[in-house]
Scaffold this motif. Structure first.
Motif, PDB file in Angstrom:
ATOM      1  N   THR A   8     -26.828  64.811 -83.928  1.00 35.71           N
ATOM      2  CA  THR A   8     -26.825  65.154 -82.493  1.00 35.71           C
ATOM      3  C   THR A   8     -27.267  66.595 -82.272  1.00 35.71           C
ATOM      4  O   THR A   8     -28.099  66.854 -81.378  1.00 35.71           O
ATOM      5  N   TYR A  62     -30.461  67.574 -80.138  1.00 36.66           N
ATOM      6  CA  TYR A  62     -30.270  68.489 -79.008  1.00 36.66           C
ATOM      7  C   TYR A  62     -31.234  69.681 -79.131  1.00 36.66           C
ATOM      8  O   TYR A  62     -31.864  70.111 -78.157  1.00 36.66           O
ATOM      9  N   LEU A  75     -26.582  63.669 -74.186  1.00 33.06           N
ATOM     10  CA  LEU A  75     -26.112  63.855 -75.564  1.00 33.06           C
ATOM     11  C   LEU A  75     -24.802  64.643 -75.592  1.00 33.06           C
ATOM     12  O   LEU A  75     -23.865  64.296 -76.320  1.00 33.06           O
ATOM     13  N   THR A 118     -20.928  63.385 -76.796  1.00 31.95           N
ATOM     14  CA  THR A 118     -20.219  64.034 -77.908  1.00 31.95           C
ATOM     15  C   THR A 118     -19.111  64.969 -77.427  1.00 31.95           C
ATOM     16  O   THR A 118     -18.454  65.622 -78.232  1.00 31.95           O
TER      17      THR A 118
END
Length: 548
Positions: free
Chosen positions: A61, A65, A93, A97
């Motif tokens: 992630t 990102y 995203l 998370t």
């Protein structure tokens, strides 16, 4: 008065220098505008590479990102919708998370982008989603920064005094907050400071802050483009030359960085429109409009749309005017062509008449030329004879004068000799007198003097005789005179030949040599000649009487 004139002259030279500098920058700008597709291709290549990395599997992630963030950085000055799209990806995203730092950073970036593109309500709505109390310390400066510029733009574009004042208060409050936290020599601090100076009309301070910022920016970047654009504003309205210079530098940087969200070319178009350069203004505004349409920024399109019709209308007028001039020119050329055709036929007839007359004249001319040639030949012969007669007369005159002097000298010597003989006879010195007459010393002395006089007189008439005679001889057989010698025996022989005395007996009698000696000398010199057969004929042609 002189000082004032000097100052005016210096100012004039200074301005001429700026004008020349701007002309070279404009040439560079025209070249860069033609290369837009090259720079855009490089931009697209970078974007496609990032997209390929993003499409690869197995990314974490944070990695995804980060790649989205790099794409956002590429798209922010290039294509508004794509920048928004990748910011939304990052927001999604971060929400998945529960990463507050990632979430707020993406939202603040989105708010700034919406604010700079004229979407103020949307920008404010996004900022309200960022809870001040929850903003991480590392994003706090950026949080204040986004609020500062949103309120500045709302203040700038607000048409209602009450709301403008409210936005102004909020702008200054946020600006104070962020400036208190920033180092005073950093880009963000100087950006806010120069805006405040510009807002209050303090152009010199604004210029100074922008020059500091410019020292930290590289040409061909969006930062350089923005700084030079605002630096240009600090020169209004006093120095239009510098204003245009920095706008051109900003536009050059925009093109090289593929910045589609640009303002410099629009400002340049407006300036050249005011100055009456409609063609340049038209090129710049349409170039800027293409960029704005591609970028799809409402603010930029509105800005360009306010001046685009005016410039295009003026350009169309100029084109129509040029068309009208062209039509008049075509009509005039057509009339002139007809007149020229008529004149051609008239001249053709005259030329035919002239050709016949010329033929007759040519025949007469040939006859005249033949007569002229004969006359010229006769003239040359007469001129040659005249020259020879003149030279002969000069020689005669010169020799007669010198002969009279020599005769006079010999008469004086004979008289002196007579007196000496008389004196010796009267003194009954007969033996001494007889002894004196037996000696050849007197004759030898007179002969030496005779040679000396002859040499001097001859060289006075023919000063280049020795050089010209040597020119007729072989290089290794040149005659070299001894020190103090005017003519040698060989040279005297040919000097007499030059004077027309060609008989060896006559030459021997004059020089007091035997005929055989003279003959031997003549043969010896002829054997040294370049051309033996006509050597003496060439000697007879030696002559220079200019010094007589």
């Amino acid at each position: 008065m002189i000082k004032k004139l000097l100052i005016l002259l210096l100012l004039l030279l200074f301005r001429l220098g700026f004008a020349a500098g701007n002309d070279s920058l404009l040439t560079a700008l025209d070249k860069e505008m033609a290369k837009r597709e090259v720079y855009d291709a490089a931009k697209i290549n970078r974007i496609n590479q990032l997209k390929q990395y993003l499409a690869a599997g197995g990314l974490t992630t944070p990695e995804r990102y980060s790649l989205n963030g790099r794409l956002v950085a590429e798209f922010i000055p290039y294509q508004f919708a794509q920048a928004v799209q990748y910011l939304e990806h990052n927001i999604s995203l971060a929400q998945k998370t529960n990463n507050l730092l990632f979430l707020y950073k993406a939202k603040l970036q989105l708010a700034e982008l919406l604010s700079s593109s004229g979407n103020y309500a949307e920008s404010a709505a996004v900022l309200t989603q960022v809870n001040r109390r929850q903003v991480p310390d590392e994003l706090l400066d950026y949080y204040y920064y986004c609020h500062t510029w949103l309120n500045f733009r709302l203040k700038f574009y607000s048409a209602y005094n009450a709301t403008r004042d409210a936005y102004s208060q909020r702008y200054h409050a946020y600006a104070d907050s962020v400036m208190d936290r920033l180092p005073n020599n950093g880009e963000d601090y100087l950006q806010i400071a120069e805006t405040r100076y510009r807002d209050t009309g303090e152009n010199l301070k604004s210029r100074e802050a922008n020059l500091k910022r410019l020292a930290m920016a590289a040409p061909g970047t969006r930062a350089y483009s923005r700084i030079t654009f605002f630096l240009a504003q600090s020169y209004l309205p006093d120095d239009i030359g510098q204003y245009k210079k920095y706008l051109i530098l900003s536009a050059l940087s925009d093109i090289r960085a593929s910045v589609k969200d640009n303002a410099s070319l629009t400002a340049l178009a407006v300036q050249y429109f005011k100055e009456g350069d409609i063609e340049r203004a038209h090129r710049y505004i349409n170039f800027a409009f293409d960029d704005a349409s591609f970028y799809n920024s409402r603010l930029r399109l509105q800005s360009i749309s306010s001046v685009l019709p005016l410039i295009n209308k003026a350009y169309e007028k100029a084109v129509q005017k040029e068309k009208a001039k062209l039509q008049v020119t075509v009509i005039i050329i057509s009339v002139l062509a007809l007149l020229l055709l008529a004149l051609f036929f008239y001249i053709y007839r005259q030329v035919a008449n002239l050709r016949r007359a010329r033929k007759n004249l040519q025949q007469a001319n040939e006859q005249l030329n033949a007569l002229n040639g004969q006359l010229q030949q006769a003239h040359n012969e007469l001129k040659h004879l005249y020259t020879e007669l003149t030279d002969t007369n000069r020689i005669k005159e010169y020799y007669i004068g010198n002969l009279l002097n020599v005769c006079s000298d010999y008469l004086d010597k004979l008289d002196t000799y007579r007196k000496t003989v008389k004196k010796m006879i009267m003194g009954r010195q007969v033996a001494e007198l007889l002894e004196k007459t037996k000696s050849s010393e007197l004759i030898d002395e007179e002969l030496i003097l005779f040679y000396k006089n002859f040499d001097a007189i001859f060289l006075q008439i023919y000063p280049d005789f020795v050089e010209q005679l040597n020119a007729l001889l072989l290089p290794e057989e040149q005659i070299t005179l001894k020190n103090g010698e005017l003519l040698s025996t060989e040279l005297r022989i040919f000097a007499l030949i030059r004077l027309g005395i060609t008989d060896s007996a006559g030459i021997a009698r004059l020089l007091r040599y035997s005929v055989n000696t003279i003959y031997n000398y003549r043969v010896k010199i002829k054997n040294k000649a370049l051309f033996r057969d006509d050597f003496e004929t060439q000697v007879m042609k030696i002559g220079a009487f200019n010094n007589l």
